[in-house]
Design a protein around this motif. Structure first.
Motif, PDB file in Angstrom:
ATOM      1  N   MET A  49       0.759  -1.269   0.005  1.00 46.26           N
ATOM      2  CA  MET A  49       0.009  -0.059  -0.152  1.00 46.26           C
ATOM      3  C   MET A  49       0.750   1.369   0.143  1.00 46.26           C
ATOM      4  SD  MET A  49      -3.218  -1.156   2.796  1.00 46.26           S
ATOM      5  CE  MET A  49      -3.752  -2.669   2.534  1.00 46.26           C
ATOM      6  N   PRO A  50       1.351   1.866  -1.197  1.00 45.00           N
ATOM      7  CA  PRO A  50       2.201   2.903  -1.286  1.00 45.00           C
ATOM      8  C   PRO A  50       1.387   4.302  -0.535  1.00 45.00           C
ATOM      9  CG  PRO A  50       1.386   2.225  -3.327  1.00 45.00           C
ATOM     10  CD  PRO A  50       0.949   1.145  -2.750  1.00 45.00           C
ATOM     11  N   TYR A  51       0.155   4.294  -0.693  1.00 41.15           N
ATOM     12  CA  TYR A  51      -0.218   5.584  -0.142  1.00 41.15           C
ATOM     13  C   TYR A  51      -0.460   5.729   1.301  1.00 41.15           C
ATOM     14  CZ  TYR A  51      -2.898   9.782  -0.126  1.00 41.15           C
ATOM     15  OH  TYR A  51      -3.522  11.197   0.195  1.00 41.15           O
ATOM     16  N   LEU A  52      -0.822   4.238   1.785  1.00 37.60           N
ATOM     17  CA  LEU A  52      -0.552   4.064   3.445  1.00 37.60           C
ATOM     18  C   LEU A  52       0.855   4.547   3.759  1.00 37.60           C
ATOM     19  CD1 LEU A  52      -1.541   3.211   6.132  1.00 37.60           C
ATOM     20  CD2 LEU A  52      -0.979   0.839   5.472  1.00 37.60           C
ATOM     21  N   ASP A  53       1.881   3.857   3.184  1.00 37.07           N
ATOM     22  CA  ASP A  53       3.148   4.231   3.373  1.00 37.07           C
ATOM     23  C   ASP A  53       3.743   5.731   3.215  1.00 37.07           C
ATOM     24  OD1 ASP A  53       6.016   3.383   3.614  1.00 37.07           O
ATOM     25  OD2 ASP A  53       6.220   4.400   1.890  1.00 37.07           O
ATOM     26  N   ALA A  54       2.990   6.481   2.270  1.00 33.78           N
ATOM     27  CA  ALA A  54       3.035   7.976   2.255  1.00 33.78           C
ATOM     28  C   ALA A  54       2.361   8.527   3.369  1.00 33.78           C
ATOM     29  CB  ALA A  54       2.676   8.296   0.874  1.00 33.78           C
ATOM     30  N   VAL A  55       1.190   8.233   3.882  1.00 31.93           N
ATOM     31  CA  VAL A  55       0.684   8.957   5.044  1.00 31.93           C
ATOM     32  C   VAL A  55       1.319   8.733   6.041  1.00 31.93           C
ATOM     33  CG1 VAL A  55      -1.426   8.684   6.369  1.00 31.93           C
ATOM     34  CG2 VAL A  55      -1.901   8.691   4.118  1.00 31.93           C
ATOM     35  N   VAL A  56       2.037   7.597   6.581  1.00 32.76           N
ATOM     36  CA  VAL A  56       2.905   7.615   7.578  1.00 32.76           C
ATOM     37  C   VAL A  56       4.081   8.184   7.566  1.00 32.76           C
ATOM     38  CG1 VAL A  56       4.235   5.789   9.161  1.00 32.76           C
ATOM     39  CG2 VAL A  56       1.736   5.129   8.174  1.00 32.76           C
ATOM     40  N   LYS A  57       4.637   8.170   6.531  1.00 34.18           N
ATOM     41  CA  LYS A  57       6.079   8.879   6.418  1.00 34.18           C
ATOM     42  C   LYS A  57       5.717  10.470   6.504  1.00 34.18           C
ATOM     43  CE  LYS A  57       9.006   5.990   3.510  1.00 34.18           C
ATOM     44  NZ  LYS A  57       9.271   5.799   2.148  1.00 34.18           N
ATOM     45  N   GLU A  58       4.664  11.142   5.991  1.00 36.64           N
ATOM     46  CA  GLU A  58       4.291  12.221   6.085  1.00 36.64           C
ATOM     47  C   GLU A  58       3.906  12.723   7.554  1.00 36.64           C
ATOM     48  OE1 GLU A  58       3.337  16.420   4.408  1.00 36.64           O
ATOM     49  OE2 GLU A  58       5.014  15.018   4.651  1.00 36.64           O
ATOM     50  N   THR A  59       3.306  11.791   8.213  1.00 35.75           N
ATOM     51  CA  THR A  59       3.132  11.955   9.521  1.00 35.75           C
ATOM     52  C   THR A  59       4.346  11.942  10.487  1.00 35.75           C
ATOM     53  OG1 THR A  59       0.990  10.601   9.496  1.00 35.75           O
ATOM     54  CG2 THR A  59       1.945  11.075  11.779  1.00 35.75           C
ATOM     55  N   LEU A  60       5.304  11.161  10.220  1.00 36.12           N
ATOM     56  CA  LEU A  60       6.707  11.081  10.899  1.00 36.12           C
ATOM     57  C   LEU A  60       7.265  12.524  10.410  1.00 36.12           C
ATOM     58  CD1 LEU A  60       7.483   7.348  10.270  1.00 36.12           C
ATOM     59  CD2 LEU A  60       6.924   8.742  12.471  1.00 36.12           C
ATOM     60  N   ARG A  61       7.274  12.953   9.355  1.00 38.47           N
ATOM     61  CA  ARG A  61       7.769  14.235   8.892  1.00 38.47           C
ATOM     62  C   ARG A  61       7.216  15.408   9.761  1.00 38.47           C
ATOM     63  NH1 ARG A  61       7.198  18.708   6.016  1.00 38.47           N
ATOM     64  NH2 ARG A  61       5.179  18.369   5.738  1.00 38.47           N
ATOM     65  N   ARG A  62       5.939  15.630   9.608  1.00 42.49           N
ATOM     66  CA  ARG A  62       5.207  16.545  10.295  1.00 42.49           C
ATOM     67  C   ARG A  62       5.381  16.496  11.844  1.00 42.49           C
ATOM     68  NH1 ARG A  62       3.799  20.093  10.918  1.00 42.49           N
ATOM     69  NH2 ARG A  62       1.494  20.722  10.804  1.00 42.49           N
ATOM     70  N   HIS A  63       5.367  15.302  12.323  1.00 45.59           N
ATOM     71  CA  HIS A  63       5.345  15.039  13.799  1.00 45.59           C
ATOM     72  C   HIS A  63       6.365  14.109  14.242  1.00 45.59           C
ATOM     73  CE1 HIS A  63       1.720  17.412  13.784  1.00 45.59           C
ATOM     74  NE2 HIS A  63       1.271  16.679  12.670  1.00 45.59           N
ATOM     75  N   PRO A  64       7.455  14.338  14.128  1.00 43.12           N
ATOM     76  CA  PRO A  64       8.617  13.340  14.637  1.00 43.12           C
ATOM     77  C   PRO A  64       8.562  12.976  16.154  1.00 43.12           C
ATOM     78  CG  PRO A  64       9.485  15.490  14.208  1.00 43.12           C
ATOM     79  CD  PRO A  64       8.232  15.691  13.631  1.00 43.12           C
TER      80      PRO A  64
END
Length: 508
Positions: free
Chosen positions: A359-374
């Motif tokens: 699921m590439p979009y799920l992966d993108a959501v999680v990475k963007e979460t870690l970027r915005r909220h490390p």
């Protein structure tokens, strides 16, 4: 203040005066430290920071603008070199990883819980750390072990969904995300550590005690002015009492597991022990003799298992909550993710571990979460193993080297519109091919980088992905009417939502 406290205080002030006089005369050590704000006599920048009544990260941001990407703060007797640039972080942690892979000295309270730094996170770089980390990686996060223990995540996720159903029914459709996610992740990690299924009440008790441990080991005044440690005898008593309670809640699990292993029993779904012998992390610790230490006892085993449970629970649950916060606020992103999940497993299917990997979009959501909220604005403190240099400045051995990594995710030179939550950037944009381990380059390092990177980062990502996919597949998540999600942050062990996310859930 009694007489002994007065004597200690006067002695401490005399010592600090002599220390300051020596520092003023000799420079206090190697020359050419990075620049930094001028401190006060005796306490350096410590009182200046306290008087500002702002969180430390805001002070660091201001100092970065004034002094550049690397600067020094003298916090009492603690010298801190703060590193904020992508290039210097990558140089220190990856290119010259072994040189900056150690840890500075621990405070007396921390030593109570680490049993003399016998923990993967706090051990100094050397044989002990290598032994503990190698054992952890081999016994807990190899692909074979992860697959063998997939049933634990299946069980915990089923309980998670039932709990959401029950909570929504009791509260009138809305649920609190963080408490349920913490309980689910904690139950997985307890079972991975001890091979045991235990009640929710017992899990909550363990979670509560380990959270208290993290709070009591957070920086306190004696960490910066060790000479004043004797004045904080009450805090030391409280720490020892908390350590006693920590032992009392975890030692029974250790002893039960040890008896199970020694008897060579088979796992039984009707009993506490449910993992086969060798599949629980604690099994590998019973006979382990790390380099430089004798065989581990109950004290050390409690410390090592607590480390796994605490670190994994907070970071994973916090990230899941922030992700759901953005999905509640942005229904378009949530719908796009839901469609990807349905395309992978069907409307009535069950999301499995192998599914989330596709699921590439799920992966993108999680990475963007870690970027915005490390999970943390700083990595855990590092220390150089010997006198060295970084960025053209001297870095003495043993000083606290602090890597301020949250700035990387806010840097407009590295990210377009860094304040926006936009998962698509990891599919086609400035996030494509970003290496979250920092090996190829540092744009975001939510798990650290180099020798001291979190060894279980991939396991944490798996838990986060499963939680989000299961929750979005089963429910449509909406704001509570009249009470939209509050994005205000607060700072605990991780950067958490000040007001826990509450959301309305509607079955799909």
């Amino acid at each position: 203040m009694d007489l002994i406290d007065l004597v200690i205080l006067i002695s401490g002030l005399i010592f600090l005066c002599l220390w300051w006089r020596y520092s003023s005369t000799t420079g206090g050590g190697p020359k050419n430290l990075p620049p930094g704000p001028r401190g006060w006599p005796l306490v350096g920048n410590l009182v200046q920071v306290i008087l500002q009544r702002r969180h430390f990260i805001f002070i660091v941001r201001d100092l970065r603008k004034k002094y550049g990407p690397i600067f020094t703060m003298q916090m009492g007797q603690r010298t801190m070199v703060i590193v904020t640039s992508s290039q210097l972080i990558h140089e220190a942690l990856v290119q010259r990883g072994p040189e900056f892979a150690s840890r500075p000295p621990d405070s007396p309270i921390r030593l109570v819980f680490s049993v003399g730094k016998c923990a993967i996170n706090s051990a100094e770089y050397g044989p002990l750390w290598r032994s503990l980390r190698r054992n952890f990686v081999t016994e807990l996060i190899t692909p074979t072990r992860v697959k063998q223990c997939s049933w634990i995540r299946t069980w915990a996720m089923e309980s998670h969904m039932k709990r959401l159903n029950s909570e929504a029914f009791d509260n009138g459709l809305f649920v609190e995300v963080m408490s349920s996610c913490r309980l689910t992740i904690c139950s997985i990690l307890i079972c991975l550590c001890f091979g045991a299924k235990i009640s929710e009440e017992r899990i909550k008790h363990i979670e509560s005690i380990l959270k208290d441990v993290m709070l009591i080991t957070s920086p306190q005044l004696p960490d910066f002015l060790p000479i004043l440690t004797p004045l904080f005898r009450r805090q030391m008593r409280e720490a020892k009492e908390l350590r006693k309670r920590q032992m009392e809640c975890l030692v029974p699990l250790i002893r039960n597991r040890k008896a199970f292993v020694e008897k060579g029993q088979n796992p039984n779904s009707e009993s506490e022990m449910v993992s086969p012998i060798g599949a629980a992390y604690v099994d590998s610790l019973f006979g382990l003799e790390p380099t430089g230490r004798e065989q581990l006892g109950e004290q050390e085993i409690v410390t090592l298992c607590s480390e796994v449970i605490s670190a994994g629970t907070d970071t994973s649950a916090t990230t899941a909550e922030w992700a759901m916060h953005h999905l509640v606020l942005n229904q378009e992103i949530q719908e796009k993710l839901y469609k990807e999940i349905v395309a992978a497993v069907g409307k009535d299917g069950l999301v499995k571990e192998e599914d989330v990997e596709k699921m590439p979009y799920l992966d993108a959501v999680v990475k963007e979460t870690l970027r915005r909220h490390p999970p943390g604005h700083f990595l855990l403190s590092h220390a150089a193993i010997k006198d060295t240099e970084l960025g053209g400045y001297s870095i003495p051995a043993g000083v606290h080297v602090e890597f301020y990594t949250a700035w990387l995710t806010e840097d407009p030179d590295m990210w377009s519109d860094p304040g926006e939550f936009r998962p698509e950037r990891f599919l086609e944009g400035d996030g494509v091919d970003v290496d979250v381990t920092g090996t190829r380059g540092v744009k975001m390092v939510p798990f650290g980088a180099g020798r001291r990177i979190c060894p279980a980062w991939s396991l944490g990502i798996l838990h986060i992905n499963l939680l989000i996919a299961r929750m979005v597949h089963a429910y449509k998540w909406l704001p509570v009417p009249g009470a939209p999600p509050d994005p205000t942050e607060t700072y605990a062990f991780t950067v958490v939502m000040k007001n826990s996310l509450k959301a309305v859930i509607l079955p799909r």
